[in-house]
Scaffold this active site. Structure first.
Site, short mmCIF file in Angstrom:
data_model
loop_
_atom_site.label_atom_id
_atom_site.label_comp_id
_atom_site.label_asym_id
_atom_site.label_seq_id
_atom_site.Cartn_x
_atom_site.Cartn_y
_atom_site.Cartn_z
N GLU A 1 0.80 -1.22 0.00
CA GLU A 1 0.00 0.00 0.00
C GLU A 1 0.83 1.27 0.00
O GLU A 1 0.49 2.26 -0.66
CB GLU A 1 -0.94 0.00 1.21
CG GLU A 1 -2.07 -1.03 1.13
CD GLU A 1 -1.61 -2.45 1.46
OE1 GLU A 1 -2.39 -3.39 1.20
OE2 GLU A 1 -0.48 -2.61 1.97
N HIS A 14 -9.51 -6.12 8.72
CA HIS A 14 -10.00 -5.64 7.43
C HIS A 14 -11.15 -4.64 7.55
O HIS A 14 -11.56 -4.06 6.55
CB HIS A 14 -10.48 -6.82 6.56
CG HIS A 14 -9.36 -7.71 6.10
ND1 HIS A 14 -8.79 -8.64 6.93
CD2 HIS A 14 -8.73 -7.81 4.91
CE1 HIS A 14 -7.84 -9.28 6.26
NE2 HIS A 14 -7.78 -8.79 5.04
#
Length: 324
Positions: A54, A123
């Site tokens: 990311e 998540h």
């Protein structure tokens, strides 16, 4: 008018903006795999899969934006944004200011949030307030299918970095979307239901819960106004204040935890600018200050529910004065 899913609305927005502007490209985790139609039309130079990295994805996007491109990146789940904070907050968010306006940083960061898929705390985490608090960033959290398309198109065209949060549970939910060009300006809330007794302010899928609560209240003779913020930054203060000055009561609802959340900011704005209009204390209904559980039943217990919203609104209507 067409009826399509949220995922299709997002795909339409991407395709239309990529056709309109050759500087628009999209890359990220699974982008080329999940958007094969875009890959077929625009090729691997503009539609790319990336490694699960990311920080590198966001850093590449900030660099691409600085060089004149308009990247749209997909980082999948919102908690993974914490791995890209430096590129988003310290680079993309600040460099337009630090350059004295000489550079633009038009990048869009897609991330999925919201409870309902039982993916657990790793998540699922509602991080929107963190980015609202960061200078130079804009933050969008749509509710309706049409707004997913219209707001994404506006976000791609904006000269600033935009965090675009997508509720992970509504991707396959169909809804009406206007045919052809459909753009929704950033910074404009929507009054989805007019009312005179209490104002319900929310965003993302909690708006649906507020609408259900408004139906319950209507059966009790209470007329609730429901506002969908749509954009959290810039925030449409005028619409909120106009409603509260009419109803005299405010209930803010969101899935994210209460401390320093968007609801706290809305409450502060109303307290500072419309206190004299209040007939009862401002109330918030939020998610808990705890990691998301991986049990569906526990997730639902932690979410704002229509019954609880309706009960809180009834209490507000019954409290005619604000305590000293």
């Amino acid at each position: 008018m067409q009826t399509i899913t949220v995922n299709d609305a997002v795909g339409q927005a991407l395709a239309e903006e990529m056709r309109r502007d050759p500087r628009v490209l999209t890359f990220g985790e699974g982008v080329a795999t999940n958007r094969r139609d875009l890959l077929a039309e625009f090729g691997p130079q503009r539609v790319r899969n990336t490694p699960l990295a990311e920080g590198i994805i966001a850093g590449a996007a900030a660099g691409a934006a600085a060089m004149g491109l308009r990247p749209v990146i997909d980082l999948l789940f919102a908690p993974f944004l914490t791995l890209s904070m430096d590129a988003i907050m310290n680079s993309a968010g600040k460099l337009r200011y630090l350059s004295g306006g000489q550079f633009e940083f038009p990048m869009v960061v897609l991330a999925r949030t919201g409870a309902g898929w039982t993916v657990g705390g790793q998540h699922n985490h509602n991080l929107e307030a963190m980015f609202v608090h960061s200078p130079g960033l804009k933050v969008v959290m749509p509710h309706s299918t049409a707004d997913y398309k219209g707001l994404l198109k506006s976000a791609i065209r904006d000269p600033n970095p935009v965090l675009f949060f997508m509720d992970m549970t509504v991707g396959y939910t169909p809804g009406p979307v206007p045919e052809g060009e459909h753009v929704v300006p950033l910074g404009q809330a929507a009054v989805l239901r007019a009312g005179r007794d209490v104002t319900l302010v929310s965003y993302s899928k909690s708006v649906t819960t507020c609408l259900a609560a408004a139906d319950q209240l209507a059966r009790r003779g209470i007329d609730a106004e429901v506002i969908d913020l749509r954009t959290l930054k810039p925030l449409d203060e005028a619409t909120i204040l106009r409603s509260v000055r009419k109803t005299g009561r405010l209930l803010v609802v969101h899935e994210a935890a209460a401390p320093c959340g968007v609801g706290a900011e809305v409450a502060a704005i109303v307290s500072e600018k419309a206190f004299a209009a209040l007939k009862a204390p401002i109330r918030r209904i939020t998610g808990p200050d705890a990691p998301a559980p991986s049990s569906w039943m526990l997730e639902q217990a932690a979410l704002p529910q229509a019954d609880g919203i309706a009960r809180a609104a009834l209490e507000l209507v019954g409290a005619e004065t604000v305590p000293a």
